[in-house]
Design a protein around this motif. Structure first.
Motif, short mmCIF file in Angstrom:
data_model
loop_
_atom_site.label_atom_id
_atom_site.label_comp_id
_atom_site.label_asym_id
_atom_site.label_seq_id
_atom_site.Cartn_x
_atom_site.Cartn_y
_atom_site.Cartn_z
N ILE A 84 -29.35 -33.17 -7.63
CA ILE A 84 -29.81 -33.25 -9.01
C ILE A 84 -28.62 -33.63 -9.89
O ILE A 84 -27.51 -33.12 -9.70
CB ILE A 84 -30.49 -31.94 -9.44
N ALA A 85 -28.86 -34.56 -10.80
CA ALA A 85 -27.77 -35.07 -11.64
C ALA A 85 -27.34 -34.01 -12.66
O ALA A 85 -28.18 -33.41 -13.32
CB ALA A 85 -28.22 -36.33 -12.37
N THR A 86 -26.02 -33.79 -12.75
CA THR A 86 -25.51 -32.80 -13.71
C THR A 86 -24.71 -33.43 -14.84
O THR A 86 -24.50 -32.79 -15.86
CB THR A 86 -24.58 -31.79 -13.00
N HIS A 87 -24.25 -34.64 -14.64
CA HIS A 87 -23.40 -35.25 -15.67
C HIS A 87 -23.30 -36.75 -15.42
O HIS A 87 -23.21 -37.18 -14.28
CB HIS A 87 -21.99 -34.63 -15.60
N LEU A 115 -36.34 -39.98 -8.06
CA LEU A 115 -37.80 -39.95 -8.11
C LEU A 115 -38.37 -41.17 -8.81
O LEU A 115 -39.45 -41.63 -8.48
CB LEU A 115 -38.28 -38.67 -8.82
N ASP A 116 -37.62 -41.70 -9.78
CA ASP A 116 -38.15 -42.87 -10.49
C ASP A 116 -37.71 -44.18 -9.83
O ASP A 116 -37.91 -45.24 -10.39
CB ASP A 116 -37.72 -42.84 -11.96
N PRO A 152 -29.03 -45.72 -15.23
CA PRO A 152 -30.48 -45.49 -15.16
C PRO A 152 -30.84 -44.02 -14.94
O PRO A 152 -32.02 -43.66 -14.94
CB PRO A 152 -30.91 -46.33 -13.96
N GLN A 154 -30.47 -39.82 -15.80
CA GLN A 154 -30.05 -38.87 -16.81
C GLN A 154 -29.93 -37.48 -16.20
O GLN A 154 -30.45 -37.21 -15.11
CB GLN A 154 -30.98 -38.89 -18.02
N VAL A 155 -29.20 -36.62 -16.90
CA VAL A 155 -28.98 -35.27 -16.41
C VAL A 155 -30.33 -34.61 -16.11
O VAL A 155 -31.25 -34.70 -16.91
CB VAL A 155 -28.20 -34.44 -17.45
N GLY A 156 -30.43 -33.99 -14.95
CA GLY A 156 -31.67 -33.32 -14.58
C GLY A 156 -32.53 -34.14 -13.63
O GLY A 156 -33.49 -33.63 -13.06
N ASP A 157 -32.20 -35.43 -13.43
CA ASP A 157 -32.98 -36.25 -12.51
C ASP A 157 -32.68 -35.86 -11.07
O ASP A 157 -31.54 -35.58 -10.70
CB ASP A 157 -32.64 -37.74 -12.70
#
Lengths: 345, 366, 360
Positions: A84-87, A115-116, A152, A154-157
Motif C-alpha cells: 500500500i502506498a504511503t508516500h 487496483l486501478d 498515477p 496516491q497515498v493509500g492505493d
C-alpha cells in the motif's frame, strides 16, 4: 506419482483453468471485491443460496442435512498479500508498506499492479558496504513517473504482485497461489459435488492475510458443527530449508497443528482414515510459523471443531509461489470424499 | 460565492465553549483502567442530551441518540477516554516511588517532568542525576524506567499506594490556532463525540461509545461494539503527525499525518483495512462540502476500529483522526482548525448516511 | 531557629522570580526585579559594566571601611536559537544541559516578542538509525511553537535566547520546585540577609552582587570583584541535593541546612569561623568538600586582583539544570540568616588571620 483412478481426467485441467483466471485478479486483503465477484459467478449455479456479508465474505449454502449428516463449514480465503502506498516523493517514486506478511527478500526487482491498473517495479537503494538486507525504507516503487504531479498513484492505493502464471513440468508457478489454489480446489469440489448427507456452508473469506477477521466473523454467523479450512502450507524440501516433513507432490497435508491452533483430533483421524481407504497419498503437517482461518473458526461462539487440509507450496508469499498439480488433484479427491462420506463424528 | 455543493449547509464551530470542554477533558487524568474522572465528566456533559445511557462492566460509557426518520442506519462512534501514564510499583520510602508505564508512554520524555499522582492527584516530579555528576559514559545514554523515580517531596512517604496511577501535570494551553495539552489522544475524540451528541442527526441512530483501555490493546471497544450491534462504526481518535524535518534534511517519507491538512481518514493501519465503502463515503462527503481531509499514511498504529470490526458477524469500520504531534508525551500539539474540520466532516458525513452506504459494489475507495 | 520569615513573603517572592527568564547574557528581567526588591534595604543600587547588579549598604565603621562582597549569580541555564527550519526551531544550550530531560519542556523563545513553545524529540523515524538506544542529542531536538513557518520567521531569529517556562510549584514538606532555582535560591537568601540587616548596625560595607554569566565564564563575578576590591567574598550557590538511593558524597539532603564549603577555593579561616558561628547560633549545616575547581564564582573571585579570601555556602538542590529543580525553603531562609549574622559579627579582628600563612 499418478493421480488416483477415481479422478475425472478433466479435474486437473479444470483446476488449472480456474487458477489461471483467479491469480490474475488483484485482491489484496480488505479489497477482495473483484475476486469475490468472479467466484460468485462461477459457483452460484451450484449452490442453494449465496450472499455477501458485512465484511465482504462470500457465503454459500448447499445441501439438506440427512439424519446422520452434519453441518460442515469449509473456508478458503480469497485475499492475498500486497503493498500500500504511503508516500509519493518529489521525484514521483512511491514509498510503501506491506499488507499482510510480506517478505522483503522477494521484493527487489518484482513487478506490482495497482487496483486501478497502474504498474510499477520495486527498486532498492543499498548503501556502499551495506551487508544487511535492505529495509522497506530503502525500497520504492517506480511507476514511470518523474514527479509528484504526474504520479498515477496516491497515498493509500493498494497493489499486488504482477506476474503471469507459469507451468514448469507438473508444477505451477505464480503469485497468490496462496490461496487461489485453495479457492480453485474448493470451487471444483462445489461444482462437482454429488450426493451427500451433509449440509454445507462454503466461506470464501476475506482478510486471512491480516488476522483472519473474515473467518472469525463468518464463523460467528454460522451454526456449523465442524469446519475445514482449505489453505496452503510451506514445505521442507528445498535446499537448506527449515526442517518440515511436507514435500511437494506428497499429497494434501493434513494439519495436526500450526502456530495458532491444534487441529481437532477427530477431524485429523477422519481425514487420514478417508485418505488411506481411498489410497490417496497424504502427509501430516506441523507448521511452526503461520496459521489459517481454522484458528478463528475453532473458537467462534461456543467453539466449532476444526481442521485444515493444506496444499504444499514452496516460496510462500513470493511473486513465484510453486505448487504441484498432483497435490491439487489429490486435495480435490480427498476433500470430495470427506464431504460425501460419513462425517468425523 | 461558493459553488461547492453543500458549502451552505450549517456547520459546527469550535468556539470558546468547545475549547473550554477540551481543556477540562485534557487536564483530567484518566490513565487506562482508571478512567473514572473522565467518565464522570463525560456523563455530566451528555446526560441530558441522550436517549439512553449505560456504563458497562469495564467502564465504557454507552450512549444512544435515536433519530426520527424511518429506516435509520445504526452508526457507532467510538472515542477512547483513557490515556497513557504510569503506575506505582514500589514505595522506596522518603517520598520516592518506582513506576512502570501503562500503555505506550514514550519513556525518553519522562525525566525532569512535573507529574500528578494517585487518587488525590498529588503534585510530584520525576528527578534526574545532574549532568555535572554523570560519568562521561553515561551522558546521552537513554534513561530507563528502572532508573526513574517519582518524587512526592519530603512529606510524600506513604501518600500513594501501589497500583495507583499518575501522568504528566501539563496544563492545557491555546495559542492562536494551536492547542497544547496532554492526552489530546483521545480527548479530542471524546470532545468530538460530545459535540456530535449535541447536534445528533435525525437520519441515523447515533451510538456513542466512550471507551476504556484503548491504550492497552483496544480492550474496551470490542465489548462495546458487541453490545451495541451497530450496522457500521467510526472510531474517532487522534493520530500522530510526524510532519517534522528529517535529521539529515532529506524528504520526510514517514509523516503519518500532517497538521493543517484536516481530518485523517484511515485506509489501513497495523491490523485493520478500513471498509472501502466507508472511506469512500467520508472522502466524498469532504469533497462535496469543501472540507479539507487527508488520507493517513497506511501502516502501523491502530484504533478502536481494530477491535470493533471483528465483533459478532463483522462490523464495517473506519477511523477518522485529528492529527496531533507528540502523542504519548507530556504535551501534544494540534490545530483548532483540524479539529473543527473533523467535527464537521463527521457531522456532514453522518447526515448523508442511509442504508445504501452498505451496498457492496466495488472495493476501491476512490 | 530564630529566623523571622514573616517580613518578606519568601514563597511569593521566589515564585515571582522563578517565573522570570534570565539566561546568561540576558539577565535584565531578574536584575530589574532584584533592584526593586533590594532598594529599600540598601543605600545605593547600581549596575556593573557587564550588567551585574551592585547593591551597597554602608557600614558604621571608620573610613576606610572594609568591604564584604556577598554574591550570587543571577543567570540561569537556557538555550539559544541556532536554526529555523520548516516552522521548527533548532537550538543549543547556554550553560550545560542534559538533552535527556528536554523533550516535553515548556519554553519561551525571546524573539521580537515572547513566543511560547515546547521542546520535542522528533522520534525514531526521523532520526538516524544508529542512535542505538542513546537519547536523541540536542542537535536533533526541535522547539515547536505551533506557529506557521511564516509567523515563526517573523517573530524569531537565530541567536534569540530561550528560557524554561515551567510554572513554579509548591510541594509537600516545604519544598519548592521551579526552573532556575540555580541560582535564584541564593538570590532569595541574599534578600533575606538584607532584610535581617535592616535595623542592625554593622561595621563593614556590604556589597550585595547579583552576577551575570556564571554558567558560562564567571565574567560577572570577576569584573565586579575587580571594581569592588572586597576584603572578603561570600559566594552563595546551589549544591547537589540527595535523594533516596543517591549516596554520592557530593550530594546533600534537603532541609538539613546549607553546606559550608571547604577546599582550595575557600579560605580555611572563613570556613572555620562560619562553622563556629553556625554552631553558636544552632543553625544546622553540612560540610561540603569542593576539591579543585569549586564550579562556583569563588573559583574566579579568589584570584581577582591581589586575591580575595572566599567562602562558599551551598543550598542543596535536586535536579540541577533541569526545569524541575527543587529546594527546601527552610535551607534558603537559614542561609540568609547565617550570612546576616556573619556580617553583623564582622569586626576588626577578622582580616588579620585571613592574611596569615596558617589558619588560626
Amino acid at each position: 506419482m499418478t493421480i488416483v483412478d477415481s479422478l475425472n481426467g478433466d479435474t486437473v485441467e479444470n483446476i488449472k483453468g480456474l487458477l489461471r483466471e483467479l491469480v490474475q485478479i488483484p485482491a489484496p486483503a480488505g479489497h477482495e471485491g473483484r475476486v469475490r465477484q468472479a467466484i460468485q459467478e462461477i459457483i452460484t449455479p451450484h449452490v442453494d443460496s449465496i450472499k455477501v456479508d458485512a465484511l465482504g465474505n462470500l457465503i454459500a449454502r448447499k445441501g439438506r442435512k440427512a439424519a446422520d449428516g452434519r453441518h460442515i463449514l469449509l473456508s478458503a480465503h480469497m485475499d492475498e498479500i500486497g503493498v500500500i502506498a504511503t508516500h509519493i516523493d518529489a521525484n514521483g517514486f512511491v514509498r510503501f508498506t506491506s499488507v499482510g506478511a510480506l517478505f522483503l527478500r522477494y521484493l527487489p526487482g518484482g513487478h506490482v499492479r495497482f487496483l486501478d491498473g497502474a504498474r510499477g517495479l520495486v527498486g532498492v537503494n543499498i548503501e556502499p558496504g551495506q551487508t544487511k538486507f535492505p529495509s522497506m525504507e530503502q525500497m520504492f516503487l517506480d511507476v514511470g513517473a518523474s514527479n509528484r504531479q504526474d504520479c498515477p498513484v496516491q497515498v493509500g492505493d493498494l497493489a499486488v504482485f504482477d506476474r503471469p502464471m507459469l507451468e514448469i513440468g507438473n508444477r505451477v508457478v505464480g503469485k497468490s497461489l496462496d490461496n487461489r489454489t485453495g479457492v480453485a480446489v474448493l470451487i471444483e469440489v462445489i461444482r462437482s459435488l454429488g450426493e451427500s448427507p451433509h449440509t454445507f456452508t462454503f466461506v470464501f473469506s476475506v482478510q486471512e492475510e491480516l488476522s483472519r477477521q473474515g473467518a472469525m466473523t463468518a464463523a460467528f454467523a454460522s451454526d456449523a458443527e465442524m469446519a475445514i479450512a482449505v489453505d496452503v502450507t510451506t514445505s521442507g524440501d528445498t535446499p537448506q530449508a527449515a526442517r518440515m516433513a511436507v514435500s511437494l507432490g506428497g499429497g494434501p497435508a493434513i494439519k495436526v497443528r500450526d502456530q495458532g491452533m491444534i487441529a481437532d483430533a477427530r477431524i485429523v483421524r477422519w481425514m487420514a482414515d478417508s485418505a488411506e481407504q481411498a489410497g490417496i497419498p497424504h502427509q501430516y503437517e506441523v507448521l511452526e510459523l503461520g496459521t489459517t482461518d481454522a484458528q478463528m473458526i475453532q473458537v467462534a461462539r461456543e467453539g466449532i471443531p476444526s481442521g485444515c487440509l493444506s496444499i504444499p507450496l514452496r516460496y510462500l508469499h513470493s511473486p513465484a509461489e510453486m505448487v504441484d498439480l498432483n497435490d491439487l488433484a489429490q486435495t480435490y479427491a480427498l476433500l470430495t470424499r470427506l464431504l460425501t462420506g460419513k462425517a468425523a463424528f | 460565492m461558493n459553488d461547492v455543493e453543500g458549502a451552505l449547509e450549517p456547520r459546527l464551530t469550535i468556539g470558546s465553549e468547545q475549547l473550554a470542554l477540551l481543556e477540562q477533558l485534557s487536564n483530567t487524568i484518566g490513565v487506562s483502567g482508571h478512567e473514572d474522572a473522565v467518565r464522570s465528566l463525560v456523563i455530566e456533559k451528555i446526560r441530558s442530551r441522550v436517549d439512553d445511557l449505560q456504563v458497562d462492566t469495564m467502564g465504557n460509557v454507552l450512549a444512544a441518540c435515536r433519530g426520527t426518520t424511518a429506516e435509520r442506519v445504526k452508526v457507532m462512534l467510538a472515542a477512547h477516554m483513557d490515556e497513557v501514564g504510569f503506575i506505582i510499583t514500589a514505595d522506596e520510602g522518603g517520598g520516592l516511588y518506582r513506576i512502570e508505564r501503562v500503555g505506550g508512554l514514550v519513556t525518553n520524555w519522562l525525566a525532569g517532568k512535573v507529574v500528578s499522582v494517585g487518587r488525590e492527584t498529588l503534585p510530584g516530579f520525576i528527578g534526574t542525576v545532574p549532568i555535572h555528576l554523570l560519568d562521561e559514559s553515561d551522558r546521552g545514554r537513554a534513561v530507563s524506567m528502572k532508573q526513574l523515580r517519582v518524587n512526592l517531596g519530603a512529606q510524600g512517604a506513604g501518600r500513594v499506594s501501589l497500583g495507583e496511577v499518575g501522568t504528566y501535570a501539563t496544563r492545557f494551553k491555546v495559542s492562536s490556532n494551536t492547542i497544547f495539552g496532554k492526552a489530546l489522544d483521545d480527548r479530542l475524540g471524546v470532545a468530538t463525540l460530545i459535540e456530535l451528541i449535541n447536534h445528533a442527526p435525525a437520519n441515523i441512530d447515533l451510538l456513542a461509545a466512550f471507551t476504556v483501555q484503548e491504550e492497552l490493546g483496544l480492550r474496551g471497544a470490542g465489548i462495546a461494539a458487541y453490545k451495541m450491534t451497530p450496522d457500521l462504526a467510526i472510531a474517532v481518535d487522534s493520530t500522530p503527525a510526524y510532519d517534522l524535518p528529517v535529521w539529515d534534511g532529506s524528504e520526510n517519507t514517514r509523516w503519518n499525518s500532517r497538521l493543517d491538512d484536516g481530518p485523517a481518514i484511515y485506509v489501513a493501519d497495523r491490523g485493520t483495512i478500513s471498509d472501502p465503502r466507508l472511506v469512500r463515503h467520508l472522502v466524498q462527503a469532504a469533497e462535496a462540502t469543501g472540507l479539507p481531509y487527508q488520507l493517513r499514511q497506511p501502516g502501523g498504529g491502530g484504533t478502536d476500529a481494530g477491535a470493533i470490526h471483528r465483533q459478532r458477524d463483522g462490523i464495517p469500520s473506519v477511523s477518522v483522526s485529528v492529527p496531533g504531534r507528540y502523542a504519548h508525551t507530556p504535551v501534544m500539539v494540534a490545530r483548532i482548525s483540524d479539529w473543527q474540520a473533523t467535527v464537521n466532516l463527521l457531522y456532514l458525513a453522518l447526515q448523508r448516511m442511509d442504508r445504501t452506504i452498505l451496498d457492496r459494489s466495488d472495493d476501491d475507495y476512490r | 531557629m530564630a529566623t523571622d520569615p514573616t517580613m518578606l513573603n519568601l514563597n511569593e517572592y521566589l515564585t515571582a522570580m522563578l517565573s522570570l527568564p534570565g539566561i546568561p547574557g540576558n539577565e535584565a528581567p531578574v536584575r530589574d526585579m532584584l533592584a526593586r526588591v533590594w532598594s529599600p534595604f540598601v543605600d545605593e543600587v547600581s549596575s556593573s559594566r557587564l550588567g551585574s547588579l551592585h547593591a551597597i549598604k554602608h557600614g558604621g565603621g571608620a573610613e576606610p571601611r572594609r568591604r564584604v562582597m556577598v554574591t550570587a549569580h543571577m543567570d540561569g541555564v537556557g538555550m539559544m536559537v541556532t536554526e529555523i527550519i520548516d516552522g521548527f526551531i533548532r537550538f543549543t544550550d547556554v550553560g550545560s544541559l542534559d538533552a535527556r530531560v528536554l523533550p516535553g519542556q515548556e519554553v519561551t523563545v525571546h524573539g521580537r516578542r515572547d513566543v511560547p513553545g515546547v521542546i520535542v524529540d522528533p522520534g525514531e523515524r526521523l532520526l538516524p538509525a544508529d542512535l542505538d538506544g542513546r537519547a536523541a542529542p540536542m542537535r536533533y531536538l526541535f522547539i515547536d511553537t505551533g506557529l506557521t513557518p511564516d509567523a515563526l520567521t517573523a517573530a524569531v531569529q537565530v541567536g534569540d535566547p530561550i528560557s524554561y517556562a515551567l510554572q513554579p510549584l509548591a510541594l509537600d514538606g516545604d519544598w519548592l520546585l521551579g526552573h532556575t532555582l540555580d541560582n535564584r535560591a541564593s538570590l532569595a537568601a541574599i534578600s533575606i540577609c538584607l532584610e535581617q540587616l535592616r535595623d542592625v548596625p554593622h561595621d563593614w560595607d556590604v556589597w550585595c552582587v547579583a552576577t551575570v554569566q556564571e554558567e558560562t565564564t564567571h565574567a560577572g563575578a570577576m569584573t565586579s570583584a575587580y571594581t569592588i576590591q572586597p576584603d572578603m567574598a561570600i559566594v552563595l550557590d546551589v549544591t547537589y541535593g540527595r535523594t533516596g538511593e543517591n549516596h554520592d558524597p557530593s550530594t546533600f539532603p534537603l532541609g538539613e541546612g546549607p553546606t559550608l564549603g571547604i577546599g582550595p577555593n575557600i579560605h580555611p579561616v572563613l570556613h572555620q569561623r562560619f562553622k563556629r558561628l553556625a554552631g553558636d547560633l544552632e543553625i544546622p549545616y553540612q560540610i561540603e568538600v569542593l576539591p579543585g575547581n569549586s564550579l562556583t564564582d569563588a573559583h574566579a573571585l579568589q584570584v581577582v586582583a591581589g586575591g580575595i579570601p572566599c567562602m562558599v555556602i551551598g543550598i542543596p538542590l535536586l535536579n540541577m539544570h533541569t526545569p524541575v529543580e527543587v529546594a527546601a525553603v527552610k535551607d534558603i531562609q537559614q542561609t540568609g540568616y547565617l550570612v546576616a549574622r556573619w556580617i553583623e559579627a564582622l569586626g576588626k579582628n577578622i582580616v588579620e588571620p585571613l592574611l596569615a600563612e596558617e589558619p588560626a
